[in-house]
Design a protein around this motif. Sequence first.
Motif, mmCIF file in Angstrom:
data_model
loop_
_atom_site.group_PDB
_atom_site.id
_atom_site.type_symbol
_atom_site.label_atom_id
_atom_site.label_comp_id
_atom_site.label_asym_id
_atom_site.label_seq_id
_atom_site.Cartn_x
_atom_site.Cartn_y
_atom_site.Cartn_z
ATOM 1 N N ILE A 1 5.413 6.782 0.290
ATOM 2 C CA ILE A 1 5.736 6.493 1.686
ATOM 3 C C ILE A 1 7.230 6.302 1.860
ATOM 4 O O ILE A 1 7.821 6.731 2.866
ATOM 5 C CB ILE A 1 4.941 5.261 2.150
ATOM 6 C CG1 ILE A 1 3.460 5.618 2.296
ATOM 7 C CG2 ILE A 1 5.486 4.701 3.469
ATOM 8 C CD1 ILE A 1 2.560 4.447 2.610
ATOM 9 N N ALA A 2 7.879 5.689 0.886
ATOM 10 C CA ALA A 2 9.327 5.476 0.969
ATOM 11 C C ALA A 2 10.063 6.803 1.053
ATOM 12 O O ALA A 2 10.997 6.966 1.847
ATOM 13 C CB ALA A 2 9.814 4.674 -0.234
ATOM 14 N N THR A 3 9.646 7.772 0.250
ATOM 15 C CA THR A 3 10.282 9.091 0.276
ATOM 16 C C THR A 3 10.039 9.773 1.614
ATOM 17 O O THR A 3 10.934 10.415 2.175
ATOM 18 C CB THR A 3 9.746 9.967 -0.871
ATOM 19 O OG1 THR A 3 9.883 9.270 -2.097
ATOM 20 C CG2 THR A 3 10.528 11.274 -0.955
ATOM 21 N N GLU B 1 7.069 0.007 2.429
ATOM 22 C CA GLU B 1 8.299 0.410 3.095
ATOM 23 C C GLU B 1 9.462 -0.241 2.354
ATOM 24 O O GLU B 1 9.381 -1.418 1.979
ATOM 25 C CB GLU B 1 8.234 -0.040 4.560
ATOM 26 C CG GLU B 1 9.318 0.517 5.448
ATOM 27 C CD GLU B 1 10.588 -0.302 5.371
ATOM 28 O OE1 GLU B 1 11.658 0.261 5.670
ATOM 29 O OE2 GLU B 1 10.515 -1.497 5.025
ATOM 30 N N PRO B 2 10.557 0.480 2.095
ATOM 31 C CA PRO B 2 11.610 -0.039 1.204
ATOM 32 C C PRO B 2 12.178 -1.403 1.599
ATOM 33 O O PRO B 2 12.385 -2.256 0.731
ATOM 34 C CB PRO B 2 12.683 1.052 1.268
ATOM 35 C CG PRO B 2 11.925 2.305 1.583
ATOM 36 C CD PRO B 2 10.818 1.883 2.500
ATOM 37 N N VAL C 1 9.748 11.241 10.139
ATOM 38 C CA VAL C 1 8.664 10.295 10.365
ATOM 39 C C VAL C 1 9.231 8.873 10.389
ATOM 40 O O VAL C 1 10.033 8.507 9.527
ATOM 41 C CB VAL C 1 7.589 10.423 9.277
ATOM 42 C CG1 VAL C 1 6.493 9.370 9.466
ATOM 43 C CG2 VAL C 1 6.975 11.818 9.293
ATOM 44 N N THR C 2 8.817 8.090 11.365
ATOM 45 C CA THR C 2 9.311 6.724 11.487
ATOM 46 C C THR C 2 8.298 5.721 10.950
ATOM 47 O O THR C 2 7.092 5.987 10.909
ATOM 48 C CB THR C 2 9.604 6.376 12.958
ATOM 49 O OG1 THR C 2 8.376 6.392 13.702
ATOM 50 C CG2 THR C 2 10.586 7.377 13.565
ATOM 51 N N TYR C 3 8.804 4.576 10.569
ATOM 52 C CA TYR C 3 7.934 3.498 10.092
ATOM 53 C C TYR C 3 6.948 3.081 11.179
ATOM 54 O O TYR C 3 5.754 2.883 10.920
ATOM 55 C CB TYR C 3 8.799 2.320 9.659
ATOM 56 C CG TYR C 3 8.045 1.056 9.347
ATOM 57 C CD1 TYR C 3 7.112 1.002 8.312
ATOM 58 C CD2 TYR C 3 8.256 -0.103 10.101
ATOM 59 C CE1 TYR C 3 6.412 -0.169 8.028
ATOM 60 C CE2 TYR C 3 7.571 -1.272 9.822
ATOM 61 C CZ TYR C 3 6.650 -1.293 8.788
ATOM 62 O OH TYR C 3 5.968 -2.445 8.514
ATOM 63 N N GLU C 4 7.428 2.982 12.421
ATOM 64 C CA GLU C 4 6.542 2.566 13.496
ATOM 65 C C GLU C 4 5.400 3.556 13.709
ATOM 66 O O GLU C 4 4.264 3.160 13.998
ATOM 67 C CB GLU C 4 7.318 2.370 14.799
ATOM 68 C CG GLU C 4 6.442 1.832 15.911
ATOM 69 C CD GLU C 4 7.213 1.519 17.178
ATOM 70 O OE1 GLU C 4 6.555 1.311 18.214
ATOM 71 O OE2 GLU C 4 8.457 1.473 17.130
ATOM 72 N N LEU D 1 0.842 -1.201 0.000
ATOM 73 C CA LEU D 1 0.000 0.000 0.000
ATOM 74 C C LEU D 1 0.873 1.245 0.000
ATOM 75 O O LEU D 1 1.738 1.413 0.854
ATOM 76 C CB LEU D 1 -0.906 -0.002 1.233
ATOM 77 C CG LEU D 1 -1.883 1.169 1.350
ATOM 78 C CD1 LEU D 1 -2.946 1.080 0.269
ATOM 79 C CD2 LEU D 1 -2.532 1.190 2.730
ATOM 80 N N ASP D 2 0.654 2.100 -0.980
ATOM 81 C CA ASP D 2 1.426 3.337 -1.094
ATOM 82 C C ASP D 2 0.472 4.505 -1.308
ATOM 83 O O ASP D 2 -0.716 4.314 -1.563
ATOM 84 C CB ASP D 2 2.416 3.234 -2.258
ATOM 85 C CG ASP D 2 3.637 4.111 -2.047
ATOM 86 O OD1 ASP D 2 3.620 4.989 -1.160
ATOM 87 O OD2 ASP D 2 4.619 3.913 -2.782
#
Length: 461
Positions: free
Chosen positions: A224-226, A372-373, A233-236, A201-202
């Motif tokens: 989201i990757a950028t 996420e990358p 901003v963190t993934y969590e 999902l992006d």
Amino acid sequence: MTSSLRRWQTRCIEKALKQFTISRHFFCQATPGAGKTRMAAELARCLLEQNKIDLVLCFAPSCQVVEGFRSTFAQVLGKRLDGQLGAVGAAHTYQAMDYRDDAFWQLLDDYRVFTVFDEIHHCAGHDPLLSNAWGQQILQRVQDRAAFTLALSGTPWRSDDRAIALARYSSPEGKLICDYRYGLSEAIAEGVCRSPRIILLDNQKVTLVEEQVAEPAVRLFPSIATLLTESTVTYESLLRHDEVIDQLLRLGSAKLNEIRRSKPDAAGLVVCTDIEHAQQIANALRARGESGLVVTNQTPDAQQVISSFRHSDCRWIIAVGMISEGTDIPRLQVCCYLSRIRTELYYRQVLGRVLRRTLETDEQAWLFMLAEPILKGFAERIAEDLPEDLAVLSQFELTATSPDSFLSDADAGGLAKIDQGGHELGSLRGEADDEIAPVSDSPSYQVSFSPHYRELLLACF
């Protein structure tokens, strides 16, 4: 040989029996969901019928997997594996090995014992200085005393690059030598495992409002990757974002609805980060009119909860580290990956929970996650089956003074709670240490998304 065995199981058993005529050790790598436990039980049956062994000992990384071994072996052998009077053997967690006394280990000298090690990659061995506690037990207590050993793994590598106990490596390449290997692509081709469909999902218009400055700054990101690479901003934090949770659950629920039209008991798994996160997701499911069970290492009678879910028609189970490796719930066919763990070993083990095939028509499994990358890279490699470079032993310098300081994320998954008497109380799986950790302060930014999301399909066999 039992006629209902899968072809790979029959081939593996035949090869193991042949190898046991010249060696006591056998290493099998079979993709998660292929049926390693059943194969091990049938191999034990053959050895008992040929009068080559007297007892069976099994070790596994969690209480849930141990219970699965006891059940499967009892069904195949017609004898209990609970260690009680009249049993053919016993099954324990790796953690419980530390609590067995000398009288227990004397069994390997007094009897011909077949020892089975499930998910052996949790045990680092070969050199006592580079072994973890579980690997040391195998080296010191079992390796040279068991009549035969069977080492099993669906993901035979370690994130710390140490050697796996009972494994052999080529020299000088350091490549893992498996006595039998059964990959995901083979399992799908033979109808043993479902074909994975991984949805990323992006969002092409992510808005970030940074509030720590006098004039709040507004920034736009095309993905989201950028956002993750060019901001704080963190993934969590995204995993806890209500809109992200809602979108992933929307995709998972829609797919589950579709599957249940032909398979009414199909179920979904949501893999979470901690207990509070699990409750947030449970609330989001309830808001959608969905039913679901939450299971963590703090859940009373967690094993019974999982067993009840296995045989029910409840739609969702929301787990924190409890259903990631070895837990067998064949009706799981959809997974929403909302864990902060980003190691390929853990990722593949979670995917394996939805790959176990039960019907001729349930040939697909679905996993939904953020684009996420790192996770995207794992998904792209799924189509390559097992990346051989991950099973290569890298050389490194010993820098720690204590073997126990080498505990890695591979070891953290599957610790069993043991009381002072050595009794197994529950399991500490995956992110267990973080389940009761306090939630960090709210970030000094706000993230919002465009209503238009992009869904990328990967790992389609």
